[in-house]
Write a protein that holds these residues in place. Structure first.
Motif, PDB file in Angstrom:
ATOM      1  N   LYS A 234      45.018  25.691  51.666  1.00  0.00           N
ATOM      2  CA  LYS A 234      46.322  25.887  52.292  1.00  0.00           C
ATOM      3  C   LYS A 234      47.439  25.106  51.609  1.00  0.00           C
ATOM      4  O   LYS A 234      48.501  24.956  52.166  1.00  0.00           O
ATOM      5  CB  LYS A 234      46.251  25.503  53.762  1.00  0.00           C
ATOM      6  CG  LYS A 234      45.400  26.447  54.565  1.00  0.00           C
ATOM      7  CD  LYS A 234      45.488  26.154  56.019  1.00  0.00           C
ATOM      8  CE  LYS A 234      44.648  27.158  56.776  1.00  0.00           C
ATOM      9  NZ  LYS A 234      44.721  26.970  58.201  1.00  0.00           N
ATOM     10  N   GLU A 235      47.208  24.628  50.423  1.00  0.00           N
ATOM     11  CA  GLU A 235      48.257  23.870  49.758  1.00  0.00           C
ATOM     12  C   GLU A 235      49.001  24.738  48.754  1.00  0.00           C
ATOM     13  O   GLU A 235      48.510  25.765  48.314  1.00  0.00           O
ATOM     14  CB  GLU A 235      47.677  22.634  49.069  1.00  0.00           C
ATOM     15  CG  GLU A 235      46.810  22.939  47.892  1.00  0.00           C
ATOM     16  CD  GLU A 235      46.212  21.700  47.269  1.00  0.00           C
ATOM     17  OE1 GLU A 235      46.509  20.587  47.706  1.00  0.00           O
ATOM     18  OE2 GLU A 235      45.428  21.863  46.334  1.00  0.00           O
ATOM     19  N   ILE A 236      50.195  24.292  48.410  1.00  0.00           N
ATOM     20  CA  ILE A 236      50.997  24.968  47.404  1.00  0.00           C
ATOM     21  C   ILE A 236      50.733  24.294  46.065  1.00  0.00           C
ATOM     22  O   ILE A 236      50.716  23.064  45.973  1.00  0.00           O
ATOM     23  CB  ILE A 236      52.489  24.888  47.765  1.00  0.00           C
ATOM     24  CG1 ILE A 236      52.723  25.695  49.042  1.00  0.00           C
ATOM     25  CG2 ILE A 236      53.352  25.395  46.621  1.00  0.00           C
ATOM     26  CD1 ILE A 236      54.116  25.616  49.562  1.00  0.00           C
ATOM     27  N   LYS A 237      50.501  25.107  45.045  1.00  0.00           N
ATOM     28  CA  LYS A 237      50.285  24.600  43.695  1.00  0.00           C
ATOM     29  C   LYS A 237      51.401  25.123  42.807  1.00  0.00           C
ATOM     30  O   LYS A 237      51.875  26.245  42.989  1.00  0.00           O
ATOM     31  CB  LYS A 237      48.936  25.049  43.144  1.00  0.00           C
ATOM     32  CG  LYS A 237      47.756  24.526  43.929  1.00  0.00           C
ATOM     33  CD  LYS A 237      46.460  25.074  43.395  1.00  0.00           C
ATOM     34  CE  LYS A 237      45.297  24.643  44.276  1.00  0.00           C
ATOM     35  NZ  LYS A 237      44.046  25.251  43.861  1.00  0.00           N
ATOM     36  N   ALA A 238      51.803  24.289  41.850  1.00  0.00           N
ATOM     37  CA  ALA A 238      52.855  24.692  40.924  1.00  0.00           C
ATOM     38  C   ALA A 238      52.623  24.019  39.581  1.00  0.00           C
ATOM     39  O   ALA A 238      51.947  22.991  39.499  1.00  0.00           O
ATOM     40  CB  ALA A 238      54.229  24.298  41.476  1.00  0.00           C
ATOM     41  N   TRP A 239      53.179  24.604  38.535  1.00  0.00           N
ATOM     42  CA  TRP A 239      53.202  23.994  37.205  1.00  0.00           C
ATOM     43  C   TRP A 239      54.609  23.517  36.949  1.00  0.00           C
ATOM     44  O   TRP A 239      55.570  24.247  37.184  1.00  0.00           O
ATOM     45  CB  TRP A 239      52.826  25.007  36.123  1.00  0.00           C
ATOM     46  CG  TRP A 239      51.384  25.361  36.077  1.00  0.00           C
ATOM     47  CD1 TRP A 239      50.830  26.549  36.444  1.00  0.00           C
ATOM     48  CD2 TRP A 239      50.310  24.537  35.634  1.00  0.00           C
ATOM     49  NE1 TRP A 239      49.473  26.505  36.259  1.00  0.00           N
ATOM     50  CE2 TRP A 239      49.126  25.285  35.763  1.00  0.00           C
ATOM     51  CE3 TRP A 239      50.233  23.237  35.141  1.00  0.00           C
ATOM     52  CZ2 TRP A 239      47.877  24.782  35.413  1.00  0.00           C
ATOM     53  CZ3 TRP A 239      48.995  22.740  34.800  1.00  0.00           C
ATOM     54  CH2 TRP A 239      47.832  23.503  34.926  1.00  0.00           C
ATOM     55  N   MET A 240      54.736  22.305  36.444  1.00  0.00           N
ATOM     56  CA  MET A 240      56.039  21.795  36.039  1.00  0.00           C
ATOM     57  C   MET A 240      55.985  21.468  34.558  1.00  0.00           C
ATOM     58  O   MET A 240      55.173  20.655  34.124  1.00  0.00           O
ATOM     59  CB  MET A 240      56.431  20.544  36.823  1.00  0.00           C
ATOM     60  CG  MET A 240      57.756  19.944  36.363  1.00  0.00           C
ATOM     61  SD  MET A 240      58.194  18.432  37.235  1.00  0.00           S
ATOM     62  CE  MET A 240      59.232  19.119  38.501  1.00  0.00           C
TER      63      MET A 240
ATOM     64  N   ASN B  17      53.304  21.961  51.723  1.00  0.00           N
ATOM     65  CA  ASN B  17      54.211  23.052  52.065  1.00  0.00           C
ATOM     66  C   ASN B  17      55.419  22.990  51.126  1.00  0.00           C
ATOM     67  O   ASN B  17      55.510  22.097  50.276  1.00  0.00           O
ATOM     68  CB  ASN B  17      54.641  22.972  53.539  1.00  0.00           C
ATOM     69  CG  ASN B  17      55.194  21.609  53.890  1.00  0.00           C
ATOM     70  OD1 ASN B  17      56.057  21.072  53.201  1.00  0.00           O
ATOM     71  ND2 ASN B  17      54.684  21.028  54.974  1.00  0.00           N
ATOM     72  N   LEU B  18      56.334  23.932  51.279  1.00  0.00           N
ATOM     73  CA  LEU B  18      57.489  23.984  50.382  1.00  0.00           C
ATOM     74  C   LEU B  18      58.389  22.759  50.519  1.00  0.00           C
ATOM     75  O   LEU B  18      58.948  22.281  49.532  1.00  0.00           O
ATOM     76  CB  LEU B  18      58.307  25.253  50.635  1.00  0.00           C
ATOM     77  CG  LEU B  18      57.661  26.552  50.139  1.00  0.00           C
ATOM     78  CD1 LEU B  18      58.487  27.758  50.578  1.00  0.00           C
ATOM     79  CD2 LEU B  18      57.500  26.533  48.629  1.00  0.00           C
ATOM     80  N   GLN B  19      58.527  22.225  51.722  1.00  0.00           N
ATOM     81  CA  GLN B  19      59.341  21.034  51.914  1.00  0.00           C
ATOM     82  C   GLN B  19      58.747  19.847  51.160  1.00  0.00           C
ATOM     83  O   GLN B  19      59.470  19.081  50.515  1.00  0.00           O
ATOM     84  CB  GLN B  19      59.485  20.691  53.408  1.00  0.00           C
ATOM     85  CG  GLN B  19      60.281  21.700  54.201  1.00  0.00           C
ATOM     86  CD  GLN B  19      59.472  22.951  54.582  1.00  0.00           C
ATOM     87  OE1 GLN B  19      58.238  22.980  54.489  1.00  0.00           O
ATOM     88  NE2 GLN B  19      60.164  23.999  54.968  1.00  0.00           N
ATOM     89  N   ASP B  20      57.434  19.690  51.226  1.00  0.00           N
ATOM     90  CA  ASP B  20      56.774  18.607  50.491  1.00  0.00           C
ATOM     91  C   ASP B  20      56.896  18.820  48.989  1.00  0.00           C
ATOM     92  O   ASP B  20      57.102  17.870  48.235  1.00  0.00           O
ATOM     93  CB  ASP B  20      55.295  18.489  50.882  1.00  0.00           C
ATOM     94  CG  ASP B  20      55.106  17.904  52.268  1.00  0.00           C
ATOM     95  OD1 ASP B  20      56.054  17.287  52.796  1.00  0.00           O
ATOM     96  OD2 ASP B  20      53.998  18.060  52.820  1.00  0.00           O
ATOM     97  N   LEU B  21      56.773  20.070  48.543  1.00  0.00           N
ATOM     98  CA  LEU B  21      56.938  20.358  47.120  1.00  0.00           C
ATOM     99  C   LEU B  21      58.348  19.994  46.669  1.00  0.00           C
ATOM    100  O   LEU B  21      58.524  19.402  45.600  1.00  0.00           O
ATOM    101  CB  LEU B  21      56.640  21.826  46.818  1.00  0.00           C
ATOM    102  CG  LEU B  21      56.796  22.236  45.350  1.00  0.00           C
ATOM    103  CD1 LEU B  21      55.842  21.462  44.457  1.00  0.00           C
ATOM    104  CD2 LEU B  21      56.584  23.739  45.191  1.00  0.00           C
TER     105      LEU B  21
END
Length: 141
Positions: A61-67, A109-113
């Motif tokens: 349930k977590e959001i993953k992203a590449w920076m 979530n998006l706020q934490d991201l």
């Protein structure tokens, strides 16, 4: 840092919960030596934190992203040290090409991201970033 420090860091990467006695046994040195080396590595900001790793299937349930990260001048080591202390950075890679570093980010979530992105963008030595959120992962099986 010498070979013993590198071996100590390697052992801590595998299991940061190893006791000082267990680390000393694996390294063939005294407990005092391990304690002193860990303290020195922490004081020198080589070790900047300890973390928990979860199985990938537990983190569904977590959001993953590449920076993608561009570093100013010769600030790479300082930026890497700062990023390794950021809890939202799951993995960090040194790369070639347009971007200097590639970080895999994780957030609840998006706020934490958004908070993770803000903290990273404020780090001294970072000149530019570009972030892409993981929408879906495909695997060959």
């Amino acid at each position: 840092m010498d070979e013993t420090d590198h071996q100590l860091i390697s052992l801590l990467r595998q299991d940061a919960r190893l006791s000082v006695a267990a680390l000393a046994g694996k390294l063939g040195v005294s407990r005092g030596t391990v304690t002193n080396r860990i303290r020195k590595l922490e004081d020198d900001n080589v070790l900047v934190g300890y973390t928990v790793r979860l199985r990938p299937d537990v983190q569904h349930k977590e959001i993953k992203a590449w920076m993608s990260i561009a570093v100013e001048g010769n600030q790479t080591r300082a930026v890497i040290a700062s990023l390794l202390g950021e809890p939202g950075v799951a993995t960090l890679h040194d790369t070639n090409g347009r971007w200097d570093l590639l970080a895999e980010l994780r957030a609840e979530n998006l706020q934490d991201l958004a908070k993770v992105l803000e903290r990273i963008r404020l780090l001294k030595g970072i000149s530019n970033t570009e972030t892409s959120i993981h929408l879906e992962t495909y695997r060959l099986s």
